[in-house]
Design an enzyme around this catalytic site. Structure first.
Site, PDB file in Angstrom:
ATOM      1  N   ILE A   1      72.927   7.055 -27.774  1.00  0.00           N
ATOM      2  CA  ILE A   1      72.968   7.115 -26.305  1.00  0.00           C
ATOM      3  C   ILE A   1      72.790   5.707 -25.742  1.00  0.00           C
ATOM      4  CG2 ILE A   1      71.937   8.184 -24.252  1.00  0.00           C
ATOM      5  CD1 ILE A   1      73.051  10.259 -26.278  1.00  0.00           C
TER       6      ILE A   1
ATOM      7  N   GLY B   1      57.669   8.838 -20.184  1.00  0.00           N
ATOM      8  CA  GLY B   1      58.661   7.767 -20.329  1.00  0.00           C
ATOM      9  C   GLY B   1      59.846   7.949 -19.399  1.00  0.00           C
TER      10      GLY B   1
ATOM     11  N   TYR C   1      60.381   5.533 -37.625  1.00  0.00           N
ATOM     12  CA  TYR C   1      60.973   6.269 -36.498  1.00  0.00           C
ATOM     13  C   TYR C   1      61.449   7.663 -36.945  1.00  0.00           C
ATOM     14  CZ  TYR C   1      64.147   7.110 -32.530  1.00  0.00           C
ATOM     15  OH  TYR C   1      64.780   7.644 -31.428  1.00  0.00           O
ATOM     16  N   VAL C   2      62.143   7.704 -38.094  1.00  0.00           N
ATOM     17  CA  VAL C   2      62.680   8.982 -38.580  1.00  0.00           C
ATOM     18  C   VAL C   2      61.541   9.930 -38.947  1.00  0.00           C
ATOM     19  CG1 VAL C   2      64.041  10.075 -40.404  1.00  0.00           C
ATOM     20  CG2 VAL C   2      64.875   7.982 -39.318  1.00  0.00           C
ATOM     21  N   ALA C   3      60.486   9.389 -39.581  1.00  0.00           N
ATOM     22  CA  ALA C   3      59.328  10.236 -39.916  1.00  0.00           C
ATOM     23  C   ALA C   3      58.739  10.831 -38.635  1.00  0.00           C
ATOM     24  CB  ALA C   3      58.277   9.424 -40.662  1.00  0.00           C
TER      25      ALA C   3
ATOM     26  N   SER D   1      65.641  13.192 -32.479  1.00  0.00           N
ATOM     27  CA  SER D   1      66.784  12.285 -32.661  1.00  0.00           C
ATOM     28  C   SER D   1      67.670  12.819 -33.765  1.00  0.00           C
ATOM     29  CB  SER D   1      66.302  10.889 -33.047  1.00  0.00           C
ATOM     30  OG  SER D   1      67.405  10.089 -33.436  1.00  0.00           O
TER      31      SER D   1
ATOM     32  N   ASP E   1      49.560   5.593 -21.205  1.00  0.00           N
ATOM     33  CA  ASP E   1      50.003   5.369 -22.581  1.00  0.00           C
ATOM     34  C   ASP E   1      50.056   6.709 -23.317  1.00  0.00           C
ATOM     35  OD1 ASP E   1      50.412   4.718 -25.201  1.00  0.00           O
ATOM     36  OD2 ASP E   1      48.865   3.163 -25.298  1.00  0.00           O
TER      37      ASP E   1
ATOM     38  N   LYS F   1      60.248  11.358 -35.730  1.00  0.00           N
ATOM     39  CA  LYS F   1      61.178  12.290 -35.068  1.00  0.00           C
ATOM     40  C   LYS F   1      61.360  13.584 -35.878  1.00  0.00           C
ATOM     41  CE  LYS F   1      62.022   9.940 -31.345  1.00  0.00           C
ATOM     42  NZ  LYS F   1      61.612  10.476 -30.044  1.00  0.00           N
TER      43      LYS F   1
HETATM   44  P1  NAP Z   1      64.105   3.433 -23.483  1.00  0.00           P
HETATM   45  O1  NAP Z   1      65.295   3.172 -22.645  1.00  0.00           O
HETATM   46  O2  NAP Z   1      63.566   2.345 -24.350  1.00  0.00           O
HETATM   47  O3  NAP Z   1      62.931   4.005 -22.541  1.00  0.00           O
HETATM   48  C1  NAP Z   1      61.722   4.389 -23.131  1.00  0.00           C
HETATM   49  C2  NAP Z   1      60.816   4.998 -22.091  1.00  0.00           C
HETATM   50  O4  NAP Z   1      59.599   5.406 -22.738  1.00  0.00           O
HETATM   51  C3  NAP Z   1      60.410   4.024 -21.004  1.00  0.00           C
HETATM   52  O5  NAP Z   1      60.229   4.736 -19.803  1.00  0.00           O
HETATM   53  C4  NAP Z   1      59.070   3.475 -21.510  1.00  0.00           C
HETATM   54  O6  NAP Z   1      58.208   2.990 -20.495  1.00  0.00           O
HETATM   55  C5  NAP Z   1      58.495   4.740 -22.106  1.00  0.00           C
HETATM   56  N1  NAP Z   1      57.455   4.498 -23.103  1.00  0.00           N
HETATM   57  C6  NAP Z   1      57.541   3.847 -24.279  1.00  0.00           C
HETATM   58  N2  NAP Z   1      56.361   3.865 -24.918  1.00  0.00           N
HETATM   59  C7  NAP Z   1      55.497   4.537 -24.116  1.00  0.00           C
HETATM   60  C8  NAP Z   1      54.133   4.891 -24.204  1.00  0.00           C
HETATM   61  N3  NAP Z   1      53.370   4.546 -25.257  1.00  0.00           N
HETATM   62  N4  NAP Z   1      53.580   5.586 -23.186  1.00  0.00           N
HETATM   63  C9  NAP Z   1      54.317   5.955 -22.110  1.00  0.00           C
HETATM   64  N5  NAP Z   1      55.617   5.656 -21.974  1.00  0.00           N
HETATM   65  C10 NAP Z   1      56.202   4.954 -22.963  1.00  0.00           C
HETATM   66  O7  NAP Z   1      64.368   4.652 -24.496  1.00  0.00           O
HETATM   67  P2  NAP Z   1      65.509   5.797 -24.477  1.00  0.00           P
HETATM   68  O8  NAP Z   1      66.667   5.296 -25.259  1.00  0.00           O
HETATM   69  O9  NAP Z   1      65.707   6.307 -23.113  1.00  0.00           O
HETATM   70  O10 NAP Z   1      64.798   6.904 -25.391  1.00  0.00           O
HETATM   71  C11 NAP Z   1      64.081   7.989 -24.825  1.00  0.00           C
HETATM   72  C12 NAP Z   1      63.749   8.963 -25.946  1.00  0.00           C
HETATM   73  O11 NAP Z   1      64.952   9.394 -26.579  1.00  0.00           O
HETATM   74  C13 NAP Z   1      62.889   8.338 -27.056  1.00  0.00           C
HETATM   75  O12 NAP Z   1      61.973   9.281 -27.553  1.00  0.00           O
HETATM   76  C14 NAP Z   1      63.912   7.988 -28.116  1.00  0.00           C
HETATM   77  O13 NAP Z   1      63.343   7.924 -29.392  1.00  0.00           O
HETATM   78  C15 NAP Z   1      64.884   9.150 -27.968  1.00  0.00           C
HETATM   79  N6  NAP Z   1      66.215   8.887 -28.476  1.00  0.00           N
HETATM   80  C16 NAP Z   1      66.994   7.888 -27.964  1.00  0.00           C
HETATM   81  C17 NAP Z   1      68.264   7.681 -28.486  1.00  0.00           C
HETATM   82  C18 NAP Z   1      69.185   6.622 -27.967  1.00  0.00           C
HETATM   83  O14 NAP Z   1      70.269   6.455 -28.554  1.00  0.00           O
HETATM   84  N7  NAP Z   1      68.848   5.905 -26.913  1.00  0.00           N
HETATM   85  C19 NAP Z   1      68.730   8.500 -29.531  1.00  0.00           C
HETATM   86  C20 NAP Z   1      67.915   9.500 -30.020  1.00  0.00           C
HETATM   87  C21 NAP Z   1      66.656   9.694 -29.486  1.00  0.00           C
HETATM   88  P3  NAP Z   1      58.352   1.432 -19.954  1.00  0.00           P
HETATM   89  O15 NAP Z   1      59.602   1.382 -19.143  1.00  0.00           O
HETATM   90  O16 NAP Z   1      57.124   1.187 -19.153  1.00  0.00           O
HETATM   91  O17 NAP Z   1      58.441   0.589 -21.197  1.00  0.00           O
END
Ligand code: NAP
Length: 247
Positions: free
Chosen positions: A188, A12, A155-157, A142, A63, A159
């Site tokens: 974030i 990702g 989501y929480v389950a 998270s 994926d 993480k």
């Molecule tokens: P984001 O901006 O939505 O980006 C998600 C990334 O994951 C994108 O590159 C997306 O690819 C890729 N992705 C999603 N499903 C996928 C799959 N099945 N196979 C391969 N790639 C996949 O998310 P983010 O906020 O940066 O979050 C990144 C991580 O941090 C996640 O695990 C999220 O749960 C965690 N997190 C985020 C926050 C926050 O506040 N943002 C807080 C805590 C934890 P595409 O671009 O092709 O869709």
């Protein structure tokens, strides 16, 4: 911090935190393969940064919820980079709803993308990491895995599962010099959190002692530290990067 000659996979990596991790690792001299789900243009733009850092950066559509796609990514990485030292399991999605309205499909999809993906990539990387007796695995969990959050049971389950998986695999793989740690970001600023309105954002900022929303770079710096030799004696830990939200 120097990661020259190291080879990494970031799942990702086309947007948000994953993209910041790719660029932070690259800035330290690390070659990177990152995956994405469907954002081809965004992925091309991340790839184009490789010249700036003088390293290799390749994007691959894969994926993360499918084991065969993880194997495909590892084979691609070994072919393009010639090794694999660092794995950052970052790919993740949300499909929020109160439990009473949450469909079985939304539960399954979130657990597959966020938790099964970590199993897929870690297991598929092991052969290479065990044979070279070196590996750094960093899983993105998270803050809500620690605190819980209404409307995010799926989501929480997933993480919280990532934290359990991190601790078990850290114990299992330590003797092979493979460390496994988790990073638990707070709130974030990325596409994932853009869905919230201003009132919701303000309410969250009030819960953050450092009184600001985090940036993807705030998380990427800690991931890069965990990937470096500065963190050689650190395994099985969950590092919160949340401005003090959960303490
Ligand atoms: P984001 O901006 O939505 O980006 C998600 C990334 O994951 C994108 O590159 C997306 O690819 C890729 N992705 C999603 N499903 C996928 C799959 N099945 N196979 C391969 N790639 C996949 O998310 P983010 O906020 O940066 O979050 C990144 C991580 O941090 C996640 O695990 C999220 O749960 C965690 N997190 C985020 C926050 C926050 O506040 N943002 C807080 C805590 C934890 P595409 O671009 O092709 O869709």
């Amino acid at each position: 911090m120097n990661l020259k000659g190291k080879k990494a996979i970031v799942t990702g990596g086309s947007r948000g935190i994953g993209k910041a991790v790719v660029l932070e690792l690259a800035s330290k001299g690390c070659d990177v393969v990152f995956t994405y789900h469907s954002s081809i243009e965004a992925a091309k733009s991340v790839e184009s940064e490789s010249d700036k850092f003088g390293v290799k950066i390749f994007g691959l559509q894969a994926d993360a919820s499918k084991y065969s796609e993880a194997e495909k990514t590892i084979n691609f990485t070994l072919e393009k980079l010639g090794g694999l030292d660092i794995l950052v399991n970052n790919a993740g999605i949300t499909k929020d709803n109160l439990l009473i309205r949450m469909s079985e499909k939304d539960f399954d999809e979130v657990v597959s993308a966020n938790l099964k993906s970590v199993f897929n990539y870690t297991k598929a990387s092991l052969k290479q990491m065990i044979s070279q007796r070196y590996g750094r695995v960093i899983n993105i969990s998270s803050v809500v895995a620690i605190t819980g959050n209404p409307g995010q049971a799926n989501y929480v389950a997933s993480k919280s599962g990532v934290i359990g998986f991190t601790k078990s695999t850290a114990k299992e793989l330590a003797s092979r010099n493979i460390t496994v740690n988790a990073v638990a970001p707070g709130y974030i600023s990325t596409d994932m959190t853009e869905k919230l309105n201003d009132k919701q954002k303000e309410a969250i900022i009030n819960l953050i002692p450092l009184k600001r929303i985090g940036t993807p770079e705030d998380v990427a710096k800690v991931v890069t530290f965990l990937a470096s030799d500065q963190a050689d004696y650190l395994t099985g830990q969950v590092i919160s990067v949340d401005g003090g939200m959960a303490m």
